[in-house]
Design a protein around this motif. Structure first.
Motif, PDB file in Angstrom:
ATOM      1  N   SER A 169       0.701  -1.161   0.160  1.00 48.97           N
ATOM      2  CA  SER A 169       0.187   0.088  -0.043  1.00 48.97           C
ATOM      3  C   SER A 169       0.854   1.294  -0.101  1.00 48.97           C
ATOM      4  O   SER A 169       1.873   1.048   0.418  1.00 48.97           O
ATOM      5  CB  SER A 169      -0.848   0.138   1.133  1.00 48.97           C
ATOM      6  N   TYR A 170       0.259   2.301  -0.557  1.00 52.56           N
ATOM      7  CA  TYR A 170       0.827   3.668  -0.590  1.00 52.56           C
ATOM      8  C   TYR A 170       0.948   4.284   0.815  1.00 52.56           C
ATOM      9  O   TYR A 170      -0.330   4.387   1.614  1.00 52.56           O
ATOM     10  CB  TYR A 170       0.309   4.568  -1.642  1.00 52.56           C
ATOM     11  N   ILE A 171       1.986   5.127   1.199  1.00 46.23           N
ATOM     12  CA  ILE A 171       2.127   5.715   2.356  1.00 46.23           C
ATOM     13  C   ILE A 171       1.793   7.131   2.005  1.00 46.23           C
ATOM     14  O   ILE A 171       2.397   7.878   1.187  1.00 46.23           O
ATOM     15  CB  ILE A 171       3.493   5.770   3.024  1.00 46.23           C
ATOM     16  N   PRO A 172       0.569   7.944   2.299  1.00 49.12           N
ATOM     17  CA  PRO A 172       0.211   9.302   2.151  1.00 49.12           C
ATOM     18  C   PRO A 172       1.437  10.244   2.302  1.00 49.12           C
ATOM     19  O   PRO A 172       1.955  10.074   3.281  1.00 49.12           O
ATOM     20  CB  PRO A 172      -1.072   9.598   2.768  1.00 49.12           C
TER      21      PRO A 172
ATOM     22  N   GLY B 174      -3.011   8.135  -5.316  1.00 49.06           N
ATOM     23  CA  GLY B 174      -2.853   8.134  -6.704  1.00 49.06           C
ATOM     24  C   GLY B 174      -2.656   6.828  -7.249  1.00 49.06           C
ATOM     25  O   GLY B 174      -2.823   5.630  -6.742  1.00 49.06           O
ATOM     26  N   ASN B 175      -2.475   6.781  -8.443  1.00 48.62           N
ATOM     27  CA  ASN B 175      -2.300   5.652  -9.423  1.00 48.62           C
ATOM     28  C   ASN B 175      -1.037   4.616  -8.683  1.00 48.62           C
ATOM     29  O   ASN B 175       0.119   5.238  -8.899  1.00 48.62           O
ATOM     30  CB  ASN B 175      -2.085   5.554 -10.901  1.00 48.62           C
ATOM     31  N   PRO B 176      -1.066   3.666  -8.092  1.00 50.95           N
ATOM     32  CA  PRO B 176      -0.057   2.893  -7.403  1.00 50.95           C
ATOM     33  C   PRO B 176       1.477   2.841  -8.291  1.00 50.95           C
ATOM     34  O   PRO B 176       2.527   3.053  -7.950  1.00 50.95           O
ATOM     35  CB  PRO B 176      -0.364   1.556  -6.938  1.00 50.95           C
ATOM     36  N   VAL B 177       1.024   2.353  -9.590  1.00 56.28           N
ATOM     37  CA  VAL B 177       1.918   2.119 -10.459  1.00 56.28           C
ATOM     38  C   VAL B 177       2.644   3.449 -10.778  1.00 56.28           C
ATOM     39  O   VAL B 177       4.081   3.517 -11.054  1.00 56.28           O
ATOM     40  CB  VAL B 177       1.500   1.613 -11.912  1.00 56.28           C
ATOM     41  N   TYR B 178       1.894   4.447 -11.011  1.00 56.28           N
ATOM     42  CA  TYR B 178       2.444   5.964 -11.173  1.00 56.28           C
ATOM     43  C   TYR B 178       3.638   6.288 -10.141  1.00 56.28           C
ATOM     44  O   TYR B 178       4.633   6.965 -10.456  1.00 56.28           O
ATOM     45  CB  TYR B 178       1.562   6.958 -11.579  1.00 56.28           C
TER      46      TYR B 178
END
Length: 136
Positions: free
Chosen positions: A27-30, A121-125
């Protein structure tokens, strides 16, 4: 004593927990990445600054937005001009270095350099930004 230590350690422990959770779940860390806004006098200056930022690997991507009108106070007077805006996508940890570098090459006495953290946002980006901007 324990309470004080707990309060002081909370940001560090929270950060470590977020990084561990991110590593385990993907997961992404804001706030890991940011968009910096940089104003420029004209398109040539905007292109020169964008290229310099990219050459230093301070960003993964820079948009050069077309001319826009601006109203602002400068030395007590209302001014009106046109400007070109750069949108610089980078790691949040690079914002200080980016800001210092842009100030050193920018022709304005006080260039606008403002950053906004990327919440999602888009995780890949977002991973692509990470891959193209070296860590500190």
């Amino acid at each position: 004593e324990v309470l004080t230590l707990s309060v002081l350690m909370y940001p560090l422990l929270r950060g470590l927990a977020l990084h561990l959770h991110s590593a385990l779940t993907g997961s992404y860390i804001p706030g890991t990445h940011s968009i910096a806004l940089v104003n420029c006098l004209n398109e040539q200056i905007a292109k020169d600054i964008a290229r310099a930022i990219m050459d230093k690997k301070l960003a993964a991507y820079v948009n050069i937005l077309p001319k826009s009108s601006a109203l602002y106070f400068w030395k007590g007077e209302l001014e009106e001009s046109t400007e070109i805006l750069l949108l610089v996508k980078t790691r949040t940890s690079k914002i200080g270095e980016l800001s210092n570098y842009v100030r050193s090459i920018h022709p304005f006495e006080m260039p606008e350099i403002i950053s906004l953290p990327i919440d999602q946002g888009n995780p890949v980006y977002l991973k692509w930004i990470e891959q193209n901007v070296p860590r500190d």
